[in-house]
Design a protein around this motif. Structure first.
Motif, short mmCIF file in Angstrom:
data_model
loop_
_atom_site.label_atom_id
_atom_site.label_comp_id
_atom_site.label_asym_id
_atom_site.label_seq_id
_atom_site.Cartn_x
_atom_site.Cartn_y
_atom_site.Cartn_z
N PHE A 164 -61.18 -35.18 -22.93
CA PHE A 164 -60.08 -34.54 -23.62
C PHE A 164 -59.85 -33.20 -22.95
O PHE A 164 -60.80 -32.44 -22.71
CB PHE A 164 -60.48 -34.36 -25.09
CG PHE A 164 -59.48 -33.63 -25.92
CD1 PHE A 164 -58.28 -34.24 -26.28
CD2 PHE A 164 -59.73 -32.35 -26.36
CE1 PHE A 164 -57.35 -33.57 -27.06
CE2 PHE A 164 -58.81 -31.67 -27.13
CZ PHE A 164 -57.61 -32.28 -27.48
N GLY A 165 -58.60 -32.91 -22.61
CA GLY A 165 -58.29 -31.69 -21.88
C GLY A 165 -57.94 -30.49 -22.73
O GLY A 165 -57.69 -29.41 -22.22
N GLY A 166 -57.88 -30.67 -24.05
CA GLY A 166 -57.47 -29.60 -24.95
C GLY A 166 -56.23 -30.00 -25.71
O GLY A 166 -55.92 -29.46 -26.77
N CYS A 167 -55.50 -30.98 -25.18
CA CYS A 167 -54.29 -31.51 -25.79
C CYS A 167 -54.22 -33.02 -25.62
O CYS A 167 -53.90 -33.73 -26.54
CB CYS A 167 -53.07 -30.84 -25.17
SG CYS A 167 -51.51 -31.47 -25.78
N ASN A 168 -54.53 -33.48 -24.43
CA ASN A 168 -54.39 -34.89 -24.09
C ASN A 168 -55.73 -35.51 -23.72
O ASN A 168 -56.61 -34.84 -23.19
CB ASN A 168 -53.43 -35.05 -22.91
CG ASN A 168 -52.02 -34.71 -23.29
OD1 ASN A 168 -51.36 -35.48 -23.95
ND2 ASN A 168 -51.56 -33.53 -22.87
N ARG A 169 -55.83 -36.80 -23.97
CA ARG A 169 -57.00 -37.57 -23.52
C ARG A 169 -56.85 -37.81 -22.02
O ARG A 169 -55.74 -37.90 -21.51
CB ARG A 169 -57.08 -38.89 -24.26
CG ARG A 169 -57.30 -38.70 -25.74
CD ARG A 169 -57.82 -39.97 -26.37
NE ARG A 169 -58.08 -39.77 -27.77
CZ ARG A 169 -59.17 -39.19 -28.27
NH1 ARG A 169 -60.10 -38.74 -27.47
NH2 ARG A 169 -59.33 -39.05 -29.57
N LEU A 170 -57.98 -37.92 -21.34
CA LEU A 170 -57.94 -38.19 -19.92
C LEU A 170 -58.98 -39.25 -19.56
O LEU A 170 -59.95 -39.46 -20.28
CB LEU A 170 -58.16 -36.91 -19.10
CG LEU A 170 -59.45 -36.13 -19.32
CD1 LEU A 170 -60.45 -36.47 -18.25
CD2 LEU A 170 -59.14 -34.65 -19.28
N ALA A 171 -58.72 -39.91 -18.45
CA ALA A 171 -59.63 -40.95 -17.96
C ALA A 171 -59.46 -41.07 -16.45
O ALA A 171 -58.40 -40.77 -15.91
CB ALA A 171 -59.33 -42.28 -18.63
#
Length: 137
Positions: free
Chosen positions: A62-69
């Motif tokens: 999680f970048g602080g706002c959005n999920r990431l992969a």
């Protein structure tokens, strides 16, 4: 003949050991971001960014706002991230932190772990980010 068999066995063992992916010590743990580009992170974000490194070379978080992969690759003390995908939610809380965090991940070349802290570094040792172990999986 016996010497050849022993030699072949040694070669097979070496090839098998080299073919196995080494699992880094930070795998299968969730790591929360506490420092980014030399500044503390936490009080200025509604939700703290984090990363989870999976044993199979995948990374999620999680970048602080959005999920990431995406993916990561480790070879001894080197660490690189493959392409990272993130959701595209509009956020007013921490877009600057997320943008800077994703940019830092793109520059990572090395890593160290000490005292429960994972440091992500450039090739010359400049500290880009520091994460603390949040929970074991």
């Amino acid at each position: 003949m016996r010497r050849q068999a022993v030699g072949l066995l040694v070669v097979l063992v070496v090839v098998m050991a080299c073919g196995r992916a080494r699992v880094p010590s930070f795998a299968e743990h969730q790591w929360s971001l506490v420092e980014l580009d030399g500044r503390a992170v936490g009080a200025d974000v509604a939700r703290v960014p984090y990363l989870t490194f999976h044993r199979d070379g995948r990374v999620s978080g999680f970048g602080g706002c959005n999920r990431l992969a995406g993916t990561y690759r480790v070879d001894r003390d080197s660490l690189t991230f493959g392409p990272l995908a993130a959701t595209r939610m509009a956020c007013l809380d921490a877009p600057d932190v997320e943008t800077a965090f994703l940019a830092a991940l793109g520059r990572v070349q090395r890593w160290t772990v000490a005292d429960g802290r994972l440091a992500l570094l450039t090739g010359d040792g400049t500290r880009l980010a520091v994460l603390v172990e949040a929970a074991a999986h």
